[in-house]
Design a protein around this motif. Structure first.
Motif, PDB file in Angstrom:
ATOM      1  N   PRO A  26      30.425  24.130   5.212  1.00 15.70           N
ATOM      2  CA  PRO A  26      30.134  24.066   3.947  1.00 15.70           C
ATOM      3  C   PRO A  26      29.510  22.643   3.670  1.00 15.70           C
ATOM      4  CG  PRO A  26      32.017  25.237   4.387  1.00 15.70           C
ATOM      5  CD  PRO A  26      32.021  24.649   5.332  1.00 15.70           C
ATOM      6  N   GLU A  27      30.168  21.501   4.213  1.00 16.88           N
ATOM      7  CA  GLU A  27      29.983  20.511   3.773  1.00 16.88           C
ATOM      8  C   GLU A  27      28.528  19.846   4.339  1.00 16.88           C
ATOM      9  OE1 GLU A  27      32.618  17.475   5.385  1.00 16.88           O
ATOM     10  OE2 GLU A  27      33.985  17.490   3.643  1.00 16.88           O
ATOM     11  N   ARG A  28      27.713  20.455   5.387  1.00 18.60           N
ATOM     12  CA  ARG A  28      26.603  20.294   5.733  1.00 18.60           C
ATOM     13  C   ARG A  28      25.739  20.831   4.576  1.00 18.60           C
ATOM     14  NH1 ARG A  28      23.713  18.890  10.038  1.00 18.60           N
ATOM     15  NH2 ARG A  28      21.615  19.558  10.598  1.00 18.60           N
ATOM     16  N   GLU A  29      25.983  22.161   4.287  1.00 22.48           N
ATOM     17  CA  GLU A  29      24.834  22.867   3.227  1.00 22.48           C
ATOM     18  C   GLU A  29      25.157  22.134   1.943  1.00 22.48           C
ATOM     19  OE1 GLU A  29      23.298  25.748   3.980  1.00 22.48           O
ATOM     20  OE2 GLU A  29      24.016  25.113   6.235  1.00 22.48           O
ATOM     21  N   ALA A  30      26.294  21.544   1.628  1.00 25.80           N
ATOM     22  CA  ALA A  30      26.179  20.748   0.542  1.00 25.80           C
ATOM     23  C   ALA A  30      25.157  19.403   0.658  1.00 25.80           C
ATOM     24  CB  ALA A  30      27.647  20.318   0.143  1.00 25.80           C
ATOM     25  N   SER A  31      25.197  18.942   1.882  1.00 26.57           N
ATOM     26  CA  SER A  31      24.546  17.663   2.086  1.00 26.57           C
ATOM     27  C   SER A  31      22.995  18.056   2.004  1.00 26.57           C
ATOM     28  CB  SER A  31      24.879  16.960   3.649  1.00 26.57           C
ATOM     29  OG  SER A  31      25.981  16.657   3.799  1.00 26.57           O
ATOM     30  N   LEU A  32      22.550  19.356   2.635  1.00 26.04           N
ATOM     31  CA  LEU A  32      21.369  19.713   2.417  1.00 26.04           C
ATOM     32  C   LEU A  32      20.786  20.000   0.971  1.00 26.04           C
ATOM     33  CD1 LEU A  32      21.225  22.540   5.344  1.00 26.04           C
ATOM     34  CD2 LEU A  32      20.239  20.361   5.396  1.00 26.04           C
TER      35      LEU A  32
ATOM     36  N   GLY B 159      24.396   8.894  15.315  1.00 30.62           N
ATOM     37  CA  GLY B 159      23.636   8.877  16.472  1.00 30.62           C
ATOM     38  C   GLY B 159      22.418   9.870  16.217  1.00 30.62           C
ATOM     39  N   GLY B 160      21.715   9.941  15.134  1.00 33.09           N
ATOM     40  CA  GLY B 160      20.593  10.550  14.913  1.00 33.09           C
ATOM     41  C   GLY B 160      20.928  11.790  14.055  1.00 33.09           C
ATOM     42  N   ALA B 161      21.991  12.457  13.875  1.00 26.33           N
ATOM     43  CA  ALA B 161      22.355  13.720  13.326  1.00 26.33           C
ATOM     44  C   ALA B 161      21.832  13.590  11.746  1.00 26.33           C
ATOM     45  CB  ALA B 161      23.817  13.797  13.296  1.00 26.33           C
ATOM     46  N   ASN B 162      21.962  12.456  11.144  1.00 26.28           N
ATOM     47  CA  ASN B 162      21.192  12.150   9.887  1.00 26.28           C
ATOM     48  C   ASN B 162      19.983  12.381   9.520  1.00 26.28           C
ATOM     49  OD1 ASN B 162      20.966  10.383   7.304  1.00 26.28           O
ATOM     50  ND2 ASN B 162      23.105  11.027   7.212  1.00 26.28           N
ATOM     51  N   GLU B 163      19.206  12.122  10.543  1.00 27.98           N
ATOM     52  CA  GLU B 163      17.857  12.214  10.732  1.00 27.98           C
ATOM     53  C   GLU B 163      17.478  13.449  10.705  1.00 27.98           C
ATOM     54  OE1 GLU B 163      16.681   7.785  12.948  1.00 27.98           O
ATOM     55  OE2 GLU B 163      17.060   9.618  14.146  1.00 27.98           O
TER      56      GLU B 163
ATOM     57  N   ASP C 267       0.889  -1.270  -0.122  1.00 27.58           N
ATOM     58  CA  ASP C 267       0.184   0.159   0.373  1.00 27.58           C
ATOM     59  C   ASP C 267       0.693   1.399  -0.057  1.00 27.58           C
ATOM     60  OD1 ASP C 267       0.828  -0.234   2.621  1.00 27.58           O
ATOM     61  OD2 ASP C 267      -0.782   0.165   3.608  1.00 27.58           O
ATOM     62  N   LEU C 268       2.237   1.208  -0.099  1.00 32.27           N
ATOM     63  CA  LEU C 268       2.963   2.377   0.403  1.00 32.27           C
ATOM     64  C   LEU C 268       3.653   2.520  -1.086  1.00 32.27           C
ATOM     65  CD1 LEU C 268       3.756   4.696   2.263  1.00 32.27           C
ATOM     66  CD2 LEU C 268       5.566   3.359   2.917  1.00 32.27           C
ATOM     67  N   ARG C 269       3.225   3.282  -2.053  1.00 31.28           N
ATOM     68  CA  ARG C 269       4.015   3.464  -3.227  1.00 31.28           C
ATOM     69  C   ARG C 269       5.115   4.283  -3.194  1.00 31.28           C
ATOM     70  NH1 ARG C 269       2.603   1.739  -8.003  1.00 31.28           N
ATOM     71  NH2 ARG C 269       0.438   1.393  -7.517  1.00 31.28           N
ATOM     72  N   VAL C 270       6.476   3.860  -3.898  1.00 29.80           N
ATOM     73  CA  VAL C 270       7.677   4.625  -3.795  1.00 29.80           C
ATOM     74  C   VAL C 270       8.379   4.331  -5.343  1.00 29.80           C
ATOM     75  CG1 VAL C 270       8.209   4.621  -1.522  1.00 29.80           C
ATOM     76  CG2 VAL C 270       9.134   2.817  -2.826  1.00 29.80           C
ATOM     77  N   ARG C 271       9.000   5.195  -5.920  1.00 28.45           N
ATOM     78  CA  ARG C 271       9.856   4.903  -7.000  1.00 28.45           C
ATOM     79  C   ARG C 271      10.992   3.858  -6.512  1.00 28.45           C
ATOM     80  NH1 ARG C 271      11.187   9.866 -10.752  1.00 28.45           N
ATOM     81  NH2 ARG C 271      11.962   8.380 -11.898  1.00 28.45           N
ATOM     82  N   ARG C 272      11.336   3.036  -7.384  1.00 30.52           N
ATOM     83  CA  ARG C 272      12.103   2.038  -6.884  1.00 30.52           C
ATOM     84  C   ARG C 272      13.535   2.372  -6.688  1.00 30.52           C
ATOM     85  NH1 ARG C 272      12.068  -2.368 -10.998  1.00 30.52           N
ATOM     86  NH2 ARG C 272      13.413  -3.417  -9.595  1.00 30.52           N
ATOM     87  N   LEU C 273      14.069   3.277  -7.653  1.00 32.42           N
ATOM     88  CA  LEU C 273      15.348   3.811  -7.261  1.00 32.42           C
ATOM     89  C   LEU C 273      15.415   4.846  -6.276  1.00 32.42           C
ATOM     90  CD1 LEU C 273      18.407   3.699  -8.105  1.00 32.42           C
ATOM     91  CD2 LEU C 273      17.959   5.258  -9.925  1.00 32.42           C
ATOM     92  N   GLY C 274      15.641   4.690  -5.034  1.00 36.18           N
ATOM     93  CA  GLY C 274      15.874   5.452  -3.932  1.00 36.18           C
ATOM     94  C   GLY C 274      17.158   6.109  -3.613  1.00 36.18           C
ATOM     95  N   PHE C 275      17.559   6.873  -2.574  1.00 42.50           N
ATOM     96  CA  PHE C 275      18.583   7.427  -1.980  1.00 42.50           C
ATOM     97  C   PHE C 275      18.930   6.924  -0.580  1.00 42.50           C
ATOM     98  CE2 PHE C 275      20.347  11.239   0.162  1.00 42.50           C
ATOM     99  CZ  PHE C 275      21.622  11.093  -0.795  1.00 42.50           C
ATOM    100  N   GLY C 276      20.172   6.714  -0.449  1.00 45.17           N
ATOM    101  CA  GLY C 276      20.881   6.321   0.789  1.00 45.17           C
ATOM    102  C   GLY C 276      21.508   7.532   1.417  1.00 45.17           C
ATOM    103  N   ALA C 277      21.161   8.061   2.700  1.00 41.39           N
ATOM    104  CA  ALA C 277      21.598   9.266   3.187  1.00 41.39           C
ATOM    105  C   ALA C 277      22.860   9.199   3.949  1.00 41.39           C
ATOM    106  CB  ALA C 277      20.384  10.120   3.911  1.00 41.39           C
ATOM    107  N   MET C 278      23.372   7.795   4.211  1.00 37.28           N
ATOM    108  CA  MET C 278      24.332   7.787   5.068  1.00 37.28           C
ATOM    109  C   MET C 278      25.544   8.525   5.007  1.00 37.28           C
ATOM    110  SD  MET C 278      26.411   4.021   5.761  1.00 37.28           S
ATOM    111  CE  MET C 278      27.128   3.863   4.135  1.00 37.28           C
ATOM    112  N   ARG C 279      26.136   8.588   3.556  1.00 39.37           N
ATOM    113  CA  ARG C 279      27.449   9.500   3.193  1.00 39.37           C
ATOM    114  C   ARG C 279      27.104  10.945   3.444  1.00 39.37           C
ATOM    115  NH1 ARG C 279      29.537   6.546  -2.368  1.00 39.37           N
ATOM    116  NH2 ARG C 279      29.257   4.196  -1.572  1.00 39.37           N
ATOM    117  N   LEU C 280      26.013  11.481   3.823  1.00 37.03           N
ATOM    118  CA  LEU C 280      25.931  12.922   3.815  1.00 37.03           C
ATOM    119  C   LEU C 280      26.630  13.352   5.152  1.00 37.03           C
ATOM    120  CD1 LEU C 280      22.132  13.580   2.759  1.00 37.03           C
ATOM    121  CD2 LEU C 280      24.270  13.660   1.506  1.00 37.03           C
ATOM    122  N   PRO C 281      27.532  14.379   4.936  1.00 34.54           N
ATOM    123  CA  PRO C 281      28.484  14.890   6.367  1.00 34.54           C
ATOM    124  C   PRO C 281      27.106  15.675   6.926  1.00 34.54           C
ATOM    125  CG  PRO C 281      29.803  15.220   4.300  1.00 34.54           C
ATOM    126  CD  PRO C 281      28.373  14.790   3.840  1.00 34.54           C
TER     127      PRO C 281
END
Length: 282
Positions: free
Chosen positions: A30-36, A58-62, A11-25
């Motif tokens: 400046p690196e955080r601004e780039a991550s945003l 530790g939740g910073a990525n969330e 019941d939860l439709r998504v596009r099959r090609l997603g994004f993994g956020a693990m690598r985002l500083p």
């Protein structure tokens, strides 16, 4: 024709090609601004599935994703993972599936993501020191309480998946898998049979030179990049496969997303299929 979307849990439709956020500083600067900017660009490009976890900072990525994307588009699914915690005494990360820890991490995730319910919550790893029924029973209780919509697992075997499904409805599995790393092939097959979403993490890996040469040859034939060929192979492998490639660069993100439009011929897929290399499970 390869389907571009998938219904997680039916019941939860998504596009099959997603994004993994693990690598985002996530550190200020400046690196955080780039991550945003990367997170926002992913949504602009039509990505509707973004993967994060308590473990990532530790939740910073969330918190980063919430800063970038809240209020969220109606069709955007941000899935997070719990069950890995940092020791208060040593500072080391380790598996921790105790009910109190899982509940605490869910409460923090709700606050950091600024949501009232996590539509897809995945157990990052099964903790061998805690009874499986206690771990998954807690997630089932959180579903009943309305704090969690659907439950998934990560890095599990076929046997563990079968055991888990006796306790809770499992709608997704996130295991390591790629063109050159198919150790979890039996798990993918089990997911396909049950209609469970299979989210391969580390979907693009470096391989031995002969294999990479074949990938490069297919890329040259299609006018694509080796990365796009690897992702296109995954999308064509099974309709339940939802790759979540990660990057901290917009150019790489755009390259990855464009792979959804790449179609490999049966002959090209056959050549790539033969590249399977034995690999030990993590």
């Amino acid at each position: 024709m390869t389907a571009t979307t998938f219904l997680i849990g039916g019941d939860l439709r998504v596009r099959r090609l997603g994004f993994g956020a693990m690598r985002l500083p996530t550190e200020p600067g400046p690196e955080r601004e780039a991550s945003l900017a990367v997170a926002r660009r992913a949504v602009e490009l039509g990505v509707t599935l973004i993967d994060t976890a308590h473990l990532y900072g530790g939740g910073a990525n969330e918190e980063l994703l919430a800063e970038a994307l809240h209020p969220y588009p109606d069709d955007l699914l941000i899935t997070t993972k719990i069950g890995v915690a940092r020791s208060a005494s040593t500072g080391e990360w380790g598996l921790d599936g105790r009910p109190a820890v899982l509940r605490d991490q869910v409460e923090h995730a709700l606050r950091r993501l600024r949501v009232e319910r996590i539509e897809l919550l995945q157990l990052h790893r099964i903790d061998p020191e805690t009874p499986l029924a206690d771990q998954l029973g807690t997630l089932r209780e959180l579903q009943t309480e309305g704090k969690v919509g659907r439950v998934g697992l990560s890095e599990v075997t076929v046997t563990e998946l079968e055991q888990a499904r006796r306790i809770v409805d499992v709608v997704s599995v996130q295991n390591r898998y790629s063109l050159l790393d198919r150790a979890y092939e039996p798990v993918l097959e089990a997911c396909e049979e049950a209609g469970i979403a299979f989210l391969p993490w580390r979907p693009i890996v470096a391989g031995e030179s002969g294999a990479q040469a074949e990938v490069a040859a297919v890329a040259a034939e299609t006018g694509a990049t080796p990365t796009q060929v690897s992702l296109a192979w995954l999308l064509g492998r099974s309709p339940v496969v939802l790759p979540i490639p990660g990057t901290a660069r917009i150019a790489h993100l755009e390259e990855n997303v464009a792979a959804a439009d790449l179609r490999l011929t049966p002959a090209q897929r056959d050549r790539l299929d033969r590249l399977d290399q034995p690999s030990e499970q993590a």
